[in-house]
Motif scaffolding. Structure first.
Motif, PDB file in Angstrom:
ATOM      1  N   PRO A  61       8.381  -6.289 -21.477  1.00  0.00           N
ATOM      2  CA  PRO A  61       7.378  -6.490 -20.446  1.00  0.00           C
ATOM      3  C   PRO A  61       7.803  -6.012 -19.076  1.00  0.00           C
ATOM      4  N   VAL A  62       9.117  -5.986 -18.768  1.00  0.00           N
ATOM      5  CA  VAL A  62       9.562  -5.541 -17.449  1.00  0.00           C
ATOM      6  C   VAL A  62       9.597  -4.032 -17.380  1.00  0.00           C
ATOM      7  N   GLY A  63      10.153  -3.401 -18.416  1.00  0.00           N
ATOM      8  CA  GLY A  63      10.316  -1.955 -18.386  1.00  0.00           C
ATOM      9  C   GLY A  63       9.142  -1.196 -18.940  1.00  0.00           C
ATOM     10  N   GLY A  64       8.125  -1.866 -19.473  1.00  0.00           N
ATOM     11  CA  GLY A  64       6.986  -1.177 -20.045  1.00  0.00           C
ATOM     12  C   GLY A  64       5.762  -2.062 -20.042  1.00  0.00           C
ATOM     13  N   PRO A  65       4.739  -1.711 -20.833  1.00  0.00           N
ATOM     14  CA  PRO A  65       3.486  -2.452 -20.790  1.00  0.00           C
ATOM     15  C   PRO A  65       3.631  -3.881 -21.254  1.00  0.00           C
ATOM     16  N   HIS A  66       2.738  -4.723 -20.757  1.00  0.00           N
ATOM     17  CA  HIS A  66       2.648  -6.106 -21.195  1.00  0.00           C
ATOM     18  C   HIS A  66       2.241  -6.134 -22.667  1.00  0.00           C
ATOM     19  N   PRO A  67       2.730  -7.095 -23.464  1.00  0.00           N
ATOM     20  CA  PRO A  67       2.363  -7.124 -24.870  1.00  0.00           C
ATOM     21  C   PRO A  67       0.868  -7.180 -25.114  1.00  0.00           C
ATOM     22  N   ALA A  68       0.115  -7.727 -24.159  1.00  0.00           N
ATOM     23  CA  ALA A  68      -1.332  -7.829 -24.344  1.00  0.00           C
ATOM     24  C   ALA A  68      -2.075  -6.634 -23.778  1.00  0.00           C
ATOM     25  N   ALA A  69      -1.347  -5.548 -23.480  1.00  0.00           N
ATOM     26  CA  ALA A  69      -1.963  -4.397 -22.830  1.00  0.00           C
ATOM     27  C   ALA A  69      -3.002  -3.759 -23.737  1.00  0.00           C
ATOM     28  N   GLY A  70      -3.947  -3.036 -23.080  1.00  0.00           N
ATOM     29  CA  GLY A  70      -4.852  -2.242 -23.866  1.00  0.00           C
ATOM     30  C   GLY A  70      -6.295  -2.326 -23.449  1.00  0.00           C
ATOM     31  N   ALA A  71      -6.727  -3.417 -22.840  1.00  0.00           N
ATOM     32  CA  ALA A  71      -8.132  -3.539 -22.491  1.00  0.00           C
ATOM     33  C   ALA A  71      -8.474  -2.610 -21.352  1.00  0.00           C
ATOM     34  N   ALA A  72      -9.585  -1.899 -21.492  1.00  0.00           N
ATOM     35  CA  ALA A  72      -9.945  -0.898 -20.493  1.00  0.00           C
ATOM     36  C   ALA A  72     -10.507  -1.514 -19.229  1.00  0.00           C
ATOM     37  N   ASP A  73     -10.959  -2.766 -19.268  1.00  0.00           N
ATOM     38  CA  ASP A  73     -11.587  -3.351 -18.091  1.00  0.00           C
ATOM     39  C   ASP A  73     -10.586  -3.901 -17.095  1.00  0.00           C
ATOM     40  N   GLY A  74      -9.291  -3.802 -17.373  1.00  0.00           N
ATOM     41  CA  GLY A  74      -8.272  -4.238 -16.421  1.00  0.00           C
ATOM     42  C   GLY A  74      -7.950  -5.698 -16.489  1.00  0.00           C
ATOM     43  N   ARG A  75      -8.580  -6.469 -17.387  1.00  0.00           N
ATOM     44  CA  ARG A  75      -8.344  -7.909 -17.392  1.00  0.00           C
ATOM     45  C   ARG A  75      -7.037  -8.260 -18.087  1.00  0.00           C
ATOM     46  N   ARG A  76      -6.684  -7.555 -19.173  1.00  0.00           N
ATOM     47  CA  ARG A  76      -5.443  -7.860 -19.854  1.00  0.00           C
ATOM     48  C   ARG A  76      -4.625  -6.596 -20.081  1.00  0.00           C
ATOM     49  N   GLY A  77      -4.857  -5.601 -19.245  1.00  0.00           N
ATOM     50  CA  GLY A  77      -4.185  -4.322 -19.427  1.00  0.00           C
ATOM     51  C   GLY A  77      -2.802  -4.303 -18.839  1.00  0.00           C
ATOM     52  N   SER A  78      -2.177  -3.128 -18.895  1.00  0.00           N
ATOM     53  CA  SER A  78      -0.818  -2.978 -18.397  1.00  0.00           C
ATOM     54  C   SER A  78      -0.824  -2.865 -16.885  1.00  0.00           C
ATOM     55  N   ALA A  79       0.325  -3.118 -16.308  1.00  0.00           N
ATOM     56  CA  ALA A  79       0.528  -2.948 -14.868  1.00  0.00           C
ATOM     57  C   ALA A  79       1.801  -2.160 -14.673  1.00  0.00           C
ATOM     58  N   THR A  80       1.920  -1.518 -13.491  1.00  0.00           N
ATOM     59  CA  THR A  80       3.164  -0.863 -13.176  1.00  0.00           C
ATOM     60  C   THR A  80       4.290  -1.883 -13.242  1.00  0.00           C
ATOM     61  N   PRO A  81       5.426  -1.550 -13.873  1.00  0.00           N
ATOM     62  CA  PRO A  81       6.520  -2.520 -13.937  1.00  0.00           C
ATOM     63  C   PRO A  81       6.890  -3.010 -12.545  1.00  0.00           C
ATOM     64  N   LEU A  82       7.306  -4.272 -12.453  1.00  0.00           N
ATOM     65  CA  LEU A  82       7.704  -4.818 -11.162  1.00  0.00           C
ATOM     66  C   LEU A  82       8.831  -4.016 -10.549  1.00  0.00           C
ATOM     67  N   VAL A  83       9.768  -3.557 -11.374  1.00  0.00           N
ATOM     68  CA  VAL A  83      10.869  -2.714 -10.904  1.00  0.00           C
ATOM     69  C   VAL A  83      10.850  -1.447 -11.739  1.00  0.00           C
ATOM     70  N   PRO A  84      10.103  -0.412 -11.329  1.00  0.00           N
ATOM     71  CA  PRO A  84       9.954   0.783 -12.153  1.00  0.00           C
ATOM     72  C   PRO A  84      11.291   1.419 -12.476  1.00  0.00           C
ATOM     73  N   GLU A 174      12.244 -10.618 -10.230  1.00  0.00           N
ATOM     74  CA  GLU A 174      11.696  -9.277 -10.385  1.00  0.00           C
ATOM     75  C   GLU A 174      10.704  -8.950  -9.267  1.00  0.00           C
ATOM     76  N   VAL A 175       9.931  -9.942  -8.850  1.00  0.00           N
ATOM     77  CA  VAL A 175       9.000  -9.740  -7.743  1.00  0.00           C
ATOM     78  C   VAL A 175       9.749  -9.340  -6.477  1.00  0.00           C
ATOM     79  N   LEU A 176      10.831 -10.051  -6.162  1.00  0.00           N
ATOM     80  CA  LEU A 176      11.595  -9.739  -4.954  1.00  0.00           C
ATOM     81  C   LEU A 176      12.218  -8.352  -5.041  1.00  0.00           C
ATOM     82  N   ALA A 177      12.720  -7.987  -6.236  1.00  0.00           N
ATOM     83  CA  ALA A 177      13.236  -6.634  -6.419  1.00  0.00           C
ATOM     84  C   ALA A 177      12.110  -5.610  -6.308  1.00  0.00           C
ATOM     85  N   GLY A 178      10.931  -5.954  -6.851  1.00  0.00           N
ATOM     86  CA  GLY A 178       9.791  -5.053  -6.758  1.00  0.00           C
ATOM     87  C   GLY A 178       9.332  -4.837  -5.327  1.00  0.00           C
TER      88      GLY A 178
END
Length: 374
Positions: A61-84, A174-178
């Protein structure tokens, strides 16, 4: 007043910090038990092996998509990693420039907006996210992406991460590092206040170079006596960080303590902040928390903020009822040093990234106009 800081780092990444005070006394704190922290979690096991594919040297989940990623409407999709992982990771240290100068530069560039990062359970539900560490991670990543380059600072509320235990605190790390990776100043809202070695331990947790939870600044409570905050004030000064001391807060119950006496408790706190900020420009690194919802201006309530040389964190705008015009009225003549946190007023625009960006941009522009001199 701290004159200088001597720092030594050995070949295992351990740090010894000695702060020499103007009175000649030495404050030495050896942080050898702190291992160098890797915000990508390379030395930590994957705690979600059953739900995510292990990545080389990383946690799904930190280095890649959230396990629940995939929904196109943005509700449960992926986000940019906190620390890319593609970024050159910044070491958890700050420059020798004092915090007040760094804050003034950020506010001059991006305006007075500070985005409040409050992953409340209701907001997580509204975003279609689980009320757990994975939900925090996706929520926080989207907020940081929307804030990057559009505001001066982000204010994570520690309690909303702590309620999830160790995994929630890890997300806060991770938020503070992000924030560092995205060039955002962090205001970690913890409101710590204690005495002696306990206060020093809090200071080392949030203000020492290399600490996993080190932020650019933290909120502190002075109600065990302002002098009890000395370990945090001195360590912040030594590491180029800042503190925000509660003065007159936005909650109505605060008056029962803060406005008692003549001069009031708050006025005496302001006087001691002024002493710590003496000689620093454009303002000091000991800030004051003064609510934007006050019934009268600080001067009417007996506070001389202009003499304190302090930046002001002014909560209460948005969901608590205050507006940018209220901030301009309450802090007339001081608006160039007021940092305005807005949380729910922005977060409610989610979960779609474009809507979050639009909300941040709108609030930033409005506050710039409302607080402009003249």
């Amino acid at each position: 007043m701290v004159d200088r800081t001597l720092e030594r780092r050995d070949d295992e990444g351990r740090t010894a910090l000695a702060v020499l005070g103007s009175g000649g006394a030495a404050l030495a704190r050896h942080l050898s038990r702190r291992r160098r922290w890797d915000p990508l979690g390379h030395d930590r096991p994957c705690r979600t092996q059953r739900r995510c594919r292990r990545r080389p040297g990383g946690h799904g989940p930190v280095g890649g998509p959230h396990p629940a990623a995939g929904a196109a409407d943005g509700r449960r999709g992926s986000a940019t990693p906190l620390v890319p992982s593609s970024h050159h990771r910044q070491e958890n240290r700050v420059t020798t420039t004092h915090f007040g100068a760094r804050l003034a530069e950020a506010m001059g560039r991006h305006g007075p907006l500070c985005v409040g990062l409050d992953p409340h359970p209701r907001l997580l539900a509204d975003w279609g996210l689980p009320d757990d560490a994975d939900g925090l991670r996706v929520f926080s990543g989207r907020v940081l992406d929307a804030a990057a380059g559009r505001c001066a600072a982000v204010k994570p509320q520690s309690a909303f991460f702590e309620r999830h235990g160790a995994e929630g605190v890890r997300v806060l790390e991770e938020v503070l590092a992000g924030c560092r990776e995205r060039g955002l100043l962090s205001v970690l809202d913890v409101k710590r206040g204690d005495i002696g070695s306990t206060m020093l331990a809090y200071a080392e947790a949030y203000l020492a170079d290399g600490a996993p939870l080190a932020a650019d600044s933290v909120t502190l409570s002075p109600y065990l006596g302002y002098g009890a905050l000395r370990p945090a004030v001195d360590l912040a000064r030594a590491t180029g960080r800042g503190v925000w001391v509660l003065g007159l807060t936005s909650n109505p119950e605060g008056a029962q303590v803060q406005q008692v006496g003549s001069p009031s408790v708050a006025a005496r706190v302001v006087d001691q902040v002024a002493a710590d900020n003496a000689g620093l420009a454009p303002f000091g690194d000991v800030g004051l928390v003064v609510g934007a919802t006050l019934p009268a201006t600080p001067s009417v309530l007996g506070l001389d903020l202009s003499a304190a040389g302090a930046p002001v964190l002014a909560p209460g705008v948005g969901a608590q009822g205050a507006s940018g015009a209220d901030v301009a009225r309450v802090f007339a003549g001081l608006t160039d040093r007021v940092l305005v946190p807005v949380g729910r007023g922005i977060l409610a625009a989610g979960p779609r990234p474009d809507d979050l960006v639009r909300a941040v941009t709108t609030w930033s522009g409005q506050l710039r106009r409302d607080l402009a001199p003249g």
